[in-house]
Write a protein that holds these residues in place. Sequence first.
Motif, PDB file in Angstrom:
ATOM      1  N   THR A 156     -11.411 -20.083  -0.113  1.00 31.90           N
ATOM      2  CA  THR A 156     -11.125 -20.478  -1.490  1.00 31.90           C
ATOM      3  C   THR A 156      -9.668 -20.933  -1.522  1.00 31.90           C
ATOM      4  N   VAL A 157      -9.462 -22.130  -2.017  1.00 26.41           N
ATOM      5  CA  VAL A 157      -8.124 -22.726  -2.043  1.00 26.41           C
ATOM      6  C   VAL A 157      -7.838 -23.271  -3.435  1.00 26.41           C
ATOM      7  N   VAL A 158      -6.615 -23.713  -3.629  1.00 30.35           N
ATOM      8  CA  VAL A 158      -6.252 -24.470  -4.830  1.00 30.35           C
ATOM      9  C   VAL A 158      -6.229 -25.944  -4.456  1.00 30.35           C
ATOM     10  N   ALA A 159      -6.843 -26.761  -5.306  1.00 31.20           N
ATOM     11  CA  ALA A 159      -6.851 -28.205  -5.104  1.00 31.20           C
ATOM     12  C   ALA A 159      -6.244 -28.884  -6.325  1.00 31.20           C
ATOM     13  N   GLY A 214       3.702 -26.090  -4.227  1.00 30.45           N
ATOM     14  CA  GLY A 214       4.048 -25.515  -2.936  1.00 30.45           C
ATOM     15  C   GLY A 214       3.540 -24.124  -2.675  1.00 30.45           C
ATOM     16  N   THR A 215       3.336 -23.338  -3.736  1.00 30.89           N
ATOM     17  CA  THR A 215       2.892 -21.956  -3.550  1.00 30.89           C
ATOM     18  C   THR A 215       1.814 -21.606  -4.564  1.00 30.89           C
ATOM     19  N   ILE A 216       1.134 -20.516  -4.297  1.00 33.74           N
ATOM     20  CA  ILE A 216       0.084 -20.061  -5.206  1.00 33.74           C
ATOM     21  C   ILE A 216       0.657 -19.733  -6.584  1.00 33.74           C
ATOM     22  N   ALA A 217       1.938 -19.372  -6.639  1.00 32.21           N
ATOM     23  CA  ALA A 217       2.569 -19.085  -7.932  1.00 32.21           C
ATOM     24  C   ALA A 217       2.585 -20.319  -8.822  1.00 32.21           C
ATOM     25  N   ASP A 218       2.616 -21.508  -8.214  1.00 31.55           N
ATOM     26  CA  ASP A 218       2.640 -22.742  -8.996  1.00 31.55           C
ATOM     27  C   ASP A 218       1.358 -22.925  -9.802  1.00 31.55           C
ATOM     28  N   PHE A 219       0.268 -22.393  -9.303  1.00 30.54           N
ATOM     29  CA  PHE A 219      -1.009 -22.507 -10.022  1.00 30.54           C
ATOM     30  C   PHE A 219      -0.926 -21.808 -11.377  1.00 30.54           C
ATOM     31  N   PHE A 220      -0.127 -20.759 -11.450  1.00 28.02           N
ATOM     32  CA  PHE A 220      -0.006 -19.979 -12.679  1.00 28.02           C
ATOM     33  C   PHE A 220       1.202 -20.395 -13.520  1.00 28.02           C
ATOM     34  N   ASP A 221       1.924 -21.415 -13.090  1.00 34.64           N
ATOM     35  CA  ASP A 221       3.137 -21.842 -13.784  1.00 34.64           C
ATOM     36  C   ASP A 221       2.822 -23.029 -14.695  1.00 34.64           C
ATOM     37  N   LEU A 222       2.479 -22.725 -15.951  1.00 35.34           N
ATOM     38  CA  LEU A 222       2.114 -23.770 -16.895  1.00 35.34           C
ATOM     39  C   LEU A 222       3.316 -24.560 -17.388  1.00 35.34           C
ATOM     40  N   GLU A 223       4.497 -23.999 -17.270  1.00 35.01           N
ATOM     41  CA  GLU A 223       5.695 -24.706 -17.700  1.00 35.01           C
ATOM     42  C   GLU A 223       6.080 -25.786 -16.695  1.00 35.01           C
ATOM     43  N   GLU A 237     -10.221 -33.243 -16.332  1.00 30.08           N
ATOM     44  CA  GLU A 237     -10.336 -32.089 -17.222  1.00 30.08           C
ATOM     45  C   GLU A 237      -9.385 -30.971 -16.824  1.00 30.08           C
ATOM     46  N   VAL A 238      -8.984 -30.944 -15.560  1.00 30.07           N
ATOM     47  CA  VAL A 238      -8.010 -29.967 -15.079  1.00 30.07           C
ATOM     48  C   VAL A 238      -7.015 -30.689 -14.178  1.00 30.07           C
ATOM     49  N   VAL A 239      -5.820 -30.112 -14.040  1.00 30.97           N
ATOM     50  CA  VAL A 239      -4.833 -30.679 -13.119  1.00 30.97           C
ATOM     51  C   VAL A 239      -4.821 -29.933 -11.795  1.00 30.97           C
ATOM     52  N   MET A 240      -5.288 -28.674 -11.830  1.00 23.74           N
ATOM     53  CA  MET A 240      -5.427 -27.870 -10.620  1.00 23.74           C
ATOM     54  C   MET A 240      -6.650 -26.988 -10.773  1.00 23.74           C
ATOM     55  N   THR A 241      -7.309 -26.691  -9.671  1.00 28.80           N
ATOM     56  CA  THR A 241      -8.475 -25.822  -9.721  1.00 28.80           C
ATOM     57  C   THR A 241      -8.648 -25.096  -8.393  1.00 28.80           C
ATOM     58  N   THR A 242      -9.210 -23.922  -8.450  1.00 31.91           N
ATOM     59  CA  THR A 242      -9.657 -23.298  -7.220  1.00 31.91           C
ATOM     60  C   THR A 242     -10.961 -23.963  -6.801  1.00 31.91           C
ATOM     61  N   GLY A 243     -11.274 -23.871  -5.526  1.00 30.88           N
ATOM     62  CA  GLY A 243     -12.503 -24.472  -5.027  1.00 30.88           C
ATOM     63  C   GLY A 243     -12.700 -24.088  -3.574  1.00 30.88           C
ATOM     64  N   TYR A 244     -13.761 -24.590  -2.990  1.00 32.08           N
ATOM     65  CA  TYR A 244     -14.070 -24.305  -1.598  1.00 32.08           C
ATOM     66  C   TYR A 244     -13.498 -25.422  -0.734  1.00 32.08           C
ATOM     67  N   ASN A 245     -12.765 -25.051   0.302  1.00 34.72           N
ATOM     68  CA  ASN A 245     -12.018 -26.054   1.051  1.00 34.72           C
ATOM     69  C   ASN A 245     -12.888 -27.188   1.574  1.00 34.72           C
ATOM     70  N   GLY A 246     -14.108 -26.871   2.019  1.00 38.62           N
ATOM     71  CA  GLY A 246     -14.979 -27.906   2.556  1.00 38.62           C
ATOM     72  C   GLY A 246     -15.436 -28.896   1.506  1.00 38.62           C
ATOM     73  N   ARG A 247     -15.681 -28.410   0.298  1.00 38.15           N
ATOM     74  CA  ARG A 247     -16.091 -29.290  -0.793  1.00 38.15           C
ATOM     75  C   ARG A 247     -14.941 -30.224  -1.183  1.00 38.15           C
ATOM     76  N   VAL A 248     -13.729 -29.674  -1.208  1.00 37.54           N
ATOM     77  CA  VAL A 248     -12.562 -30.500  -1.537  1.00 37.54           C
ATOM     78  C   VAL A 248     -12.362 -31.568  -0.462  1.00 37.54           C
ATOM     79  N   PHE A 249     -12.494 -31.154   0.809  1.00 43.41           N
ATOM     80  CA  PHE A 249     -12.381 -32.102   1.916  1.00 43.41           C
ATOM     81  C   PHE A 249     -13.405 -33.221   1.781  1.00 43.41           C
ATOM     82  N   ALA A 250     -14.642 -32.868   1.468  1.00 48.15           N
ATOM     83  CA  ALA A 250     -15.702 -33.869   1.348  1.00 48.15           C
ATOM     84  C   ALA A 250     -15.379 -34.890   0.263  1.00 48.15           C
ATOM     85  N   ALA A 251     -14.803 -34.412  -0.841  1.00 44.09           N
ATOM     86  CA  ALA A 251     -14.438 -35.329  -1.921  1.00 44.09           C
ATOM     87  C   ALA A 251     -13.247 -36.196  -1.536  1.00 44.09           C
ATOM     88  N   ALA A 252     -12.265 -35.584  -0.852  1.00 48.20           N
ATOM     89  CA  ALA A 252     -11.040 -36.303  -0.515  1.00 48.20           C
ATOM     90  C   ALA A 252     -11.246 -37.299   0.626  1.00 48.20           C
TER      91      ALA A 252
END
Length: 355
Positions: A131-134, A144-153, A224-239
């Motif tokens: 599970t990654v952030v995309a 750069g870090t997982i903390a950025d996912f939670f940084d709405l500012e 609809e989102v600027v960042m999301t968690t997802g499965y790395n293989g699915r993100v790779f397939a899309a990218a």
Amino acid sequence: MKKILAVSTALSGVAFAAQADITVLSWGGAYETSQVEAYNKPFAASTGIGVNMAAADNPATPIKAQVEAGNVSVDVADIEYSDAVRLCDEGLLEVLAIDELPDGVDGTPAAEDFIPGGLTDCAVASIVWSTVVAYNANSIEGVGTIADFFDLEKFPGKRGLRKGAKANLEMALMADGVAGPEVYEVLATPEGVDRAFAKLDTIKGDTVWWEAGAQPQQLLADGEVVMTTGYNGRVFAAAVGEGQPFSILWDGQILDFDLFVIPKGAPNKDEAWEYIKFATASEQLAAQATWISYGPARLSSAPLVGLFMDGVTEMGPHMPTAPDNLTNYIVNDFEFWADRDVELNERFNAWLVAN
């Protein structure tokens, strides 16, 4: 592949005289495509046994319902590790003859060839995924870090999260400063659970919840989102497969296994077991990795992994287990979730509807 074909051919006239088709329940999408191409087609060609695919948001759920109802229509299911442990403990899965698994292509016995933890009484691992952030690299930069996912500012906009406790709680704690090796120790305490939910509170009002593996990529593509968690293989397939401008944040990734199991009372148990032995052989696991960026669960498969189906992209750097992708990560604690899944998801569901 010669060894596998020889085994299948030798058995085809005895165990599979009726050549009954089997049904495999998996997760759909690009992952299902990789299984069809790497496992199902060559298995059918070598044994004469057809493979029908079915999909679910979480295959463990219908498996449990079918076995408890005494009406099993699935022969093989692809499920997550914590579900495999829990369902095995509950007596809902067939116990497998693990010693019958074929040696690795290099001659390594199966018991030594699978990644540690990849074999259990009731399950055989096929892939290592995470599970990654995309995020859409055309829309934002500097993540750069997982903390950025939670940084709405710093990174305003909606977030996508899987609708459930697992992975969300761990990522929340890592984003809140808990070191990876300490995450489950902290999460095992009431204070740690409170801390994880408090961190999730900071983005709750800006979260879009997803349930199926194809949804995160669609949420990104639709803006609809600027960042999301997802499965790395699915993100790779899309990218890589579809040319979407998506990037993966490997920081804070959560490694996991998917494993094949046979539900208790499967209508074609013998054929199902032959399918699992075939699909989890070195060559087949390596073949799947040419379709999607999930790491093979056998060590002997790694040297066989080459290019993506485009004939250009080296798959190694896109694997969750690539050294550069393992600077800050955790491995899903399967026993933790097998023991606490119900409790923490009840807490999660209550939190979800609270003001």
